[in-house]
Scaffold this active site. Structure first.
Site, PDB file in Angstrom:
ATOM      1  N   PRO A 126       0.809  -1.227   0.000  1.00  0.00           N
ATOM      2  CA  PRO A 126       0.000   0.000   0.000  1.00  0.00           C
ATOM      3  C   PRO A 126       0.840   1.273   0.000  1.00  0.00           C
ATOM      4  O   PRO A 126       1.855   1.368   0.692  1.00  0.00           O
ATOM      5  CB  PRO A 126      -0.812  -0.118   1.295  1.00  0.00           C
ATOM      6  CG  PRO A 126      -0.904  -1.589   1.545  1.00  0.00           C
ATOM      7  CD  PRO A 126       0.407  -2.152   1.079  1.00  0.00           C
ATOM      8  N   CYS A 127       0.371   2.252  -0.768  1.00  0.00           N
ATOM      9  CA  CYS A 127       1.140   3.493  -0.945  1.00  0.00           C
ATOM     10  C   CYS A 127       0.590   4.655  -0.135  1.00  0.00           C
ATOM     11  O   CYS A 127       1.177   5.741  -0.133  1.00  0.00           O
ATOM     12  CB  CYS A 127       1.158   3.886  -2.422  1.00  0.00           C
ATOM     13  SG  CYS A 127      -0.471   4.374  -3.057  1.00  0.00           S
ATOM     14  N   GLN A 128      -0.525   4.462   0.572  1.00  0.00           N
ATOM     15  CA  GLN A 128      -1.234   5.596   1.168  1.00  0.00           C
ATOM     16  C   GLN A 128      -0.390   6.427   2.133  1.00  0.00           C
ATOM     17  O   GLN A 128      -0.596   7.626   2.275  1.00  0.00           O
ATOM     18  CB  GLN A 128      -2.492   5.106   1.903  1.00  0.00           C
ATOM     19  CG  GLN A 128      -3.648   4.777   0.998  1.00  0.00           C
ATOM     20  CD  GLN A 128      -3.509   3.404   0.364  1.00  0.00           C
ATOM     21  OE1 GLN A 128      -2.541   2.693   0.598  1.00  0.00           O
ATOM     22  NE2 GLN A 128      -4.481   3.022  -0.433  1.00  0.00           N
ATOM     23  N   ILE A 130       2.843   6.862   1.894  1.00  0.00           N
ATOM     24  CA  ILE A 130       4.057   7.306   1.210  1.00  0.00           C
ATOM     25  C   ILE A 130       3.745   8.393   0.201  1.00  0.00           C
ATOM     26  O   ILE A 130       4.492   9.350   0.042  1.00  0.00           O
ATOM     27  CB  ILE A 130       4.730   6.127   0.478  1.00  0.00           C
ATOM     28  CG1 ILE A 130       5.037   4.997   1.450  1.00  0.00           C
ATOM     29  CG2 ILE A 130       6.008   6.582  -0.220  1.00  0.00           C
ATOM     30  CD1 ILE A 130       5.497   3.733   0.761  1.00  0.00           C
TER      31      ILE A 130
END
Length: 360
Positions: A126-128, A130
């Site tokens: 998950p990128c949330q 970053i």
């Protein structure tokens, strides 16, 4: 035959790319927690639309217990299990999808000793926490952020030692706030014997007309095997090529004849870095939001603006309409938008896999 495990699988963009690249493979398992995403994956790859009509001899409670055992489905924001809230056909679909998908569920709960052997491990975590457009909570190990789930991959990699690894995430992973943790993870992989190769690839350089930059990291266990990232390709498609011709009025903004000053072009576009969702043109013009909107400019400088349709967003990710159609039967437009925004552009993966597995 390449044996593959997809962590944070989404709707299976890696699998779609392996198919497009004509690489013989077998998906031996996945890890995914979001219910609608699992339905899409199963509809696209595992014939869920036919399998869902078959009789099941389990009770509702038995199906829920199975889902709870792998901690599925989870609320992506709170990590709360929602199996008890499922019933009827939705519960049946979720149970069948997870069985068909060979889903091992929540990566935090996976016992690597119970996983089958595999050669290739993909982990688009998950990128949330970053992303520049996200929460910026970081990915420090044991911090409890969604992006820190990266470190849950360690137990799997360390125990299974697959020959190939592929990480994907937003460009900000190698920005000043997160590069130290990225480097820390690479050093960990090196301690296991992996050689790491990373670069930033843009979708527009691989046949898709959107400016979507992502970090890709390839790790190879064999020290005698080198890797070179694929060369850029000429862009032959335009954005107009991916737009639908006849779009329902529901995708047009109600107060859409808006303009402070004329813009001399046929269409305006803006692409969000993480999440596809329609936005008001005023927000676009003031640069408060970065979602993609489109509308043909009238001679008076007014804009009949609309959101991209869900189908269009999947096209911008390199997914064929036939696969979109399968997923769209089972999940809402809201979920379809979210799934495309969280996925990986298939042609980028296809080019990367052709280079990585050219000897297969």
């Amino acid at each position: 035959m390449l044996r593959v495990f997809e962590a944070f699988a989404g709707y299976g963009s890696q699998r779609l790319a392996l198919i497009k690249a004509n690489i013989p493979h077998e998906i031996v398992g996945i890890s995914e927690i979001e219910g609608d995403v699992l339905l899409s994956y199963s509809a696209i790859h595992e014939n869920l639309l036919e399998e869902r009509n078959k009789n099941i001899k389990l009770t509702d409670d038995e199906m829920r217990d199975y889902l709870k055992n792998i901690n599925i489905p989870l609320d992506y924001k709170t990590f709360e299990n929602r199996a008890d809230k499922l019933g009827g056909q939705k519960l049946k679909d979720m149970y069948i999808a997870n069985k068909l998908n060979k889903n091992f569920g929540d990566i935090r709960s996976i016992d690597p000793k119970k996983l089958p052997d595999f050669d290739f491990f993909t982990y688009s975590f998950p990128c949330q926490d970053i992303s520049v457009a996200g929460y910026q909570n970081g990915l420090v190990a044991d911090s409890g952020t969604r992006s820190s789930l990266l470190w849950e991959c360690c137990k799997i990699i360390e125990h299974k030692k697959p020959k190939y690894l592929m990480m994907e995430n937003v460009k900000n992973l190698v920005g000043k706030n997160h590069k130290v943790n990225f480097n820390k993870f690479l050093l960990y992989l090196e301690s296991l014997g992996y050689t790491n190769y990373w670069d930033i690839l843009n979708a527009r350089d691989f046949g898709i007309p959107q400016n979507r930059e992502r970090v890709f990291c390839i790790s190879i266990l064999n020290p005698n095997e080198d890797f070179t990232f694929p060369q850029k390709q000429n862009l032959t498609l335009s954005m107009n090529d991916l737009l639908e011709e006849n779009v329902s009025e529901k995708f047009y903004l109600k107060n859409n004849q808006v303009s402070d000053e004329p813009i001399l072009q046929d269409y305006i576009y803006c692409l969000d870095s993480n999440y596809w969702k329609g936005t008001f043109l005023k927000d676009f013009l003031s640069k408060k939001r970065r979602q993609l909107v489109s509308g043909k400019v009238r001679p008076d400088g007014k804009y009949p603006a609309r959101r991209l349709t869900p189908r269009e967003t999947w096209r911008f990710m390199g997914v064929e309409d036939t696969n979109f159609d399968k997923a769209s039967i089972l999940v809402s437009n809201t979920s379809l938008y979210k799934q495309s925004g969280n996925s990986i552009v298939v042609p980028v993966l296809e080019s990367l896999f052709k280079e990585l597995f050219k000897s297969q």
